[in-house]
Scaffold this active site. Structure first.
Site, PDB file in Angstrom:
ATOM      1  N   HIS A 138       0.831  -1.201   0.000  1.00 18.76           N
ATOM      2  CA  HIS A 138       0.000   0.000   0.000  1.00 18.76           C
ATOM      3  C   HIS A 138       0.876   1.266   0.000  1.00 18.76           C
ATOM      4  O   HIS A 138       0.736   2.131  -0.866  1.00 18.76           O
ATOM      5  CB  HIS A 138      -0.920  -0.021   1.224  1.00 18.76           C
ATOM      6  CG  HIS A 138      -1.823   1.169   1.350  1.00 18.76           C
ATOM      7  ND1 HIS A 138      -3.120   1.157   0.909  1.00 18.76           N
ATOM      8  CD2 HIS A 138      -1.623   2.401   1.865  1.00 18.76           C
ATOM      9  CE1 HIS A 138      -3.680   2.343   1.146  1.00 18.76           C
ATOM     10  NE2 HIS A 138      -2.785   3.106   1.737  1.00 18.76           N
ATOM     11  N   GLU A 139       1.791   1.338   0.951  1.00 17.91           N
ATOM     12  CA  GLU A 139       2.631   2.541   1.052  1.00 17.91           C
ATOM     13  C   GLU A 139       3.591   2.633  -0.136  1.00 17.91           C
ATOM     14  O   GLU A 139       3.904   3.733  -0.609  1.00 17.91           O
ATOM     15  CB  GLU A 139       3.395   2.551   2.384  1.00 17.91           C
ATOM     16  CG  GLU A 139       2.515   2.500   3.641  1.00 17.91           C
ATOM     17  CD  GLU A 139       1.468   3.603   3.733  1.00 17.91           C
ATOM     18  OE1 GLU A 139       1.631   4.632   3.043  1.00 17.91           O
ATOM     19  OE2 GLU A 139       0.482   3.424   4.465  1.00 17.91           O
ATOM     20  N   HIS A 199       1.714   4.370  -2.823  1.00 19.14           N
ATOM     21  CA  HIS A 199       1.803   5.820  -2.597  1.00 19.14           C
ATOM     22  C   HIS A 199       3.177   6.326  -3.039  1.00 19.14           C
ATOM     23  O   HIS A 199       3.298   7.341  -3.727  1.00 19.14           O
ATOM     24  CB  HIS A 199       1.638   6.138  -1.101  1.00 19.14           C
ATOM     25  CG  HIS A 199       0.214   6.166  -0.611  1.00 19.14           C
ATOM     26  ND1 HIS A 199      -0.750   6.944  -1.188  1.00 19.14           N
ATOM     27  CD2 HIS A 199      -0.380   5.535   0.436  1.00 19.14           C
ATOM     28  CE1 HIS A 199      -1.901   6.792  -0.519  1.00 19.14           C
ATOM     29  NE2 HIS A 199      -1.695   5.931   0.467  1.00 19.14           N
ATOM     30  N   GLU A 246      -4.612   7.830  -3.021  1.00 19.09           N
ATOM     31  CA  GLU A 246      -5.091   6.554  -2.477  1.00 19.09           C
ATOM     32  C   GLU A 246      -5.308   5.534  -3.595  1.00 19.09           C
ATOM     33  O   GLU A 246      -5.127   4.337  -3.392  1.00 19.09           O
ATOM     34  CB  GLU A 246      -6.387   6.788  -1.693  1.00 19.09           C
ATOM     35  CG  GLU A 246      -6.877   5.605  -0.897  1.00 19.09           C
ATOM     36  CD  GLU A 246      -6.051   5.313   0.354  1.00 19.09           C
ATOM     37  OE1 GLU A 246      -5.106   6.064   0.659  1.00 19.09           O
ATOM     38  OE2 GLU A 246      -6.348   4.303   1.019  1.00 19.09           O
TER      39      GLU A 246
END
Lengths: 525, 525
Positions: free
Chosen positions: B288-289, B292, B318
């Site tokens: 997820h990060e 980003h 997001e």
């Protein structure tokens, strides 16, 4: 910061507070508030630099340099802001200032001193020094790689000229070196330092010769083995904590060139590097930096960012690292406490017994590289550099003749001669970066440390017994009472006289070295 | 920094450079140079906050807050500096501005937008919001501890009133919520978002019910075991690197609340937290990060600090994390590549076969806590918050009635009811900190992600096969071409239409979820 708490709007309340600041009327309060805010910026700069040396991604260096340059600009603007002079003028012309507190007088004296120094230097010269320092370090690196001083010679010549101009701009009584030394050891006089170091040199040359021909030699190889980094970290942190470094207010990380830095009144960070085949390397690095850190942690937090809450000189700072590294950390009482811990952390790896270990960590052997030198010969490396840089600045020595002068002094004082410039005159970065006047603070640190420790031993009974139990509090309290708490309230020379009753001398260091090494090496008393 | 390279004097050259800056004549160049320097301060603030969450010593928090407040003040002063308005006026009144480049128009539009917003808010309101946010978070923490909404109610009431005042000060056409949403999803209209999320909600409620009664259920427990942190870190970094996160320009560290932050054009840092009994927790956090981070790393470095080099909205941001976490990272093609690596890093610990693992990481189960929710139900958690906060601001819902409204919606949409306020209305920090309008960006991200990914699959052939070989470059190039490179040149709605040919819709996400989960759970098509 993605997906968490945008902060943009929270700023205006701070802005409003700033406007209220103008309502503060007393110049001294205004000066202090302003200096504290400048110190906040300086502490942010310290974080940028700490991160640069610890966790910065490889490709991020250029932008980090820009961030650091921006903060440097903001800090410089603040330090030379005309309001600083206005506040200082107002305070100094107030007749009650003479009877103000030690803290207040120190604050005014040091801020005035810094302001005056910054203003004395022409912008053009400072710019040129900055460029020459960046360029000089690049050329120095290449020259060292090529083991060829001649490549570095023009850059060094240019730097020496600039430093002579700097000294002239700053002004001095007797010796241009005074003006540069003052940046690192404030208020010190070159003639005094030279006299002390000359006495030290004569004694050390004799001691090194005696030790070289001594009946016993240190079993250095006894400490080689395999010491995993994680175990070394745990042992090092346990011992740093035991002597008094506060990890609730500090950290230990890994860097190529170990250092100690302060990021706030409760944020002092030290670093080390590990050699898995030889644990004393990282271990004494940690004790050394922890000693620096304990001085920083011992300064009064309420005075953070002001002179009474700031370390007074590089020499005094170095004394605090050396005292814990050498006077404490290379002593038998300390190892009576530390040895069982070392055996536990390095289970099965540490084959030496305590006596062997004690002799091994106190080995003395003339060598060519300063940063690898032992407790005794280290000071001769420093004295050589001090004598040479003083002659360079005074014009008695030409840059072209530096390598020969270097080799001659190494042969004369240490009995060794570099095979090439890389292990000779090109080994240190300092001169390439324009750091003239820095070197002697290393030896001043060793001298201060010995003199402080000798006096502490006279003032306090049972230190050895306490150390062997892992109790270092009494010594720490003594250091706090005589050194830490004062910050810049006393000049280094005042500090040492007030603490020990004597001006700085080489004798305590020689007594300490002979007292420890004579019996170990089997010298006849 | 003790014993290494004092830097004080290197600053004046930077000061001199600043003076030269005034010679730059074109207002657009001046505006950009000024904005870039402001961005440098903002990036330094990002380091202060990153360090605060990773390595700051426990006792150092108070001073860190002061450092952050000081930088916030300096940044705010710069963003509201009258020169910014002067430059903007000069540029906008220049008749050639309309025909300038996309980059230039975006720069002027966004800086104008920010300047106008900052100026619209009265200082008193911003101060009060800042105080209420700090106080609100404290009270929220206590109330959550006590599982008692009534303790939090007055603070929330006060915050809702302040946010209503903020919306009024900022101005809006239709809905006060518009003014707040705009902070997080610029240029979005509440009515559009509400319509899209309502369509999504109806589909999701139906899907959750179908999955709840499906013939097969995910074997979540199959992924429990003992997964040492060091192995998890290595596996996570290897997979993040494989999908395209650059560790030469980034880092991975540990924090309590994972995040991604950018400290410079080549310095993007992500964090995670580890659960040694369940590796998917940290692993999907890292993906997820990293998603980003890849957006941040994909922005044009030459535009760093300017709108064309900045992420356009939280929703688009997001979408980039969710796309890699879910569309890629919970897909079978990815696991064909990743599974052998997982087996190697977790040797002997990972007992599940690839089909079991694939089903387990795609489990769907209604629950009470948003941050632990799965890919499907997560959006219902968000929709509940969006509907409630919109009614709070609009005055249709009283703060006192919030817990009951919360429970009713959870029962209605998810079929579960919180036993107490801690696992109900008190679970999120956002409202206590004044973050109204933030929640919908989470679901907008999921919608954008599905729509982007669906289109990428249509544009690009062989993605599945590439993923199963560990080749993610084609997808990354597509994302770069359609999203990363533009920064803020296009509004989010323009970006999605230009990339996919359609306005944002809930349908791609529903197609994606049904396409993957239907076969797994054995739903009848």
């Amino acid at each position: 910061m993605i997906a968490w708490l945008p902060r943009r709007r929270s700023t205006t309340s701070e802005f409003a507070r700033e406007q209220n600041d103008t309502m503060v009327s007393a110049p001294y309060d205004s000066l202090c508030a302003y200096a504290r805010e400048t110190a906040q910026l300086a502490s942010i700069d310290a974080l940028l630099q700490w991160d640069d040396r610890t966790y910065l991604p490889p490709a991020a260096g250029d932008y980090r340099a820009e961030q650091i340059a921006l903060l440097a600009k903001l800090i410089h603007q603040r330090r030379t802001d005309p309001r600083v002079a206005d506040w200082l003028d107002a305070i100094e012309s107030d007749t009650s200032h003479g009877s103000s507190s030690d803290d207040e007088r120190a604050t005014v004296r040091w801020i005035r001193r810094e302001y005056t120094k910054q203003k004395k230097l022409p912008t053009g010269l400072v710019e040129e020094l900055s460029r020459a320092s960046v360029k000089g370090q690049q050329v120095w690196l290449e020259a060292r790689q090529a083991q060829d001083f001649r490549r570095f010679q023009p850059a060094l010549q240019h730097m020496v000229q600039l430093k002579q101009q700097e000294a002239a701009a700053l002004g001095y009584d007797a010796d241009p070196y005074d003006a540069l030394l003052d940046d690192f050891e404030p208020f010190a006089r070159t003639a005094d330092v030279a006299a002390t170091l000359e006495g030290l040199r004569e004694e050390l040359v004799r001691l090194v010769q005696e030790l070289g021909g001594a009946p016993r030699q240190a079993p250095v190889e006894a400490l080689r083995g395999h010491f995993p980094t994680s175990q070394q970290t745990q042992f090092g942190m346990a011992m740093a904590q035991a002597i008094g470094f506060g990890f609730d207010r500090g950290r230990l990380d890994v860097t190529a060139h170990p250092f100690c830095t302060t990021l706030g009144p409760n944020d002092c960070r030290i670093t080390t590097r590990y050699d898995e085949s030889f644990f004393p390397s990282a271990f004494y690095g940690i004790l050394h930096e922890a000693g620096h850190g304990m001085y920083e942690q011992g300064l009064r937090p309420a005075q953070f960012g002001l002179p009474p809450g700031s370390a007074v000189s590089l020499g005094i700072h170095e004394s605090q690292s050396r005292l814990w590294e050498n006077q404490v950390g290379r002593g038998m009482p300390f190892w009576r406490f530390a040895f069982p811990h070392a055996q536990r952390y390095f289970a099965g790896q540490l084959s030496a017994d305590i006596d062997t270990l004690y002799f091994a960590i106190n080995h003395v052997r003339p060598s060519l590289i300063r940063v690898e030198a032992d407790e005794v010969t280290y000071n001769l490396h420093i004295i050589i550099r001090f004598e040479l840089e003083r002659e360079l600045l005074g014009g008695q020595l030409a840059v072209a003749d530096l390598p020969e002068a270097w080799s001659a002094k190494y042969q004369h004082y240490l009995g060794v001669t570099p095979a090439d410039d890389a292990e000779g005159v090109l080994q240190d970065i300092h001169w390439s970066a324009g750091l003239f006047g820095y070197f002697p603070t290393y030896s001043l640190g060793n001298l201060y440390a010995a003199q402080f420790f000798e006096r502490a031993q006279q003032d306090l009974t049972g230190l050895d017994e306490q150390f062997s139990r892992g109790d270092f509090a009494t010594l720490r309290v003594w250091l706090n009472r005589h050194i830490y708490q004062y910050g810049q309230c006393w000049m280094p020379s005042e500090l040492v006289e007030r603490a020990t009753g004597h001006p700085l001398s080489h004798e305590p260091l020689i007594r300490y070295l002979r007292g420890k090494l004579g019996p170990l090496y089997g010298l006849t008393p």
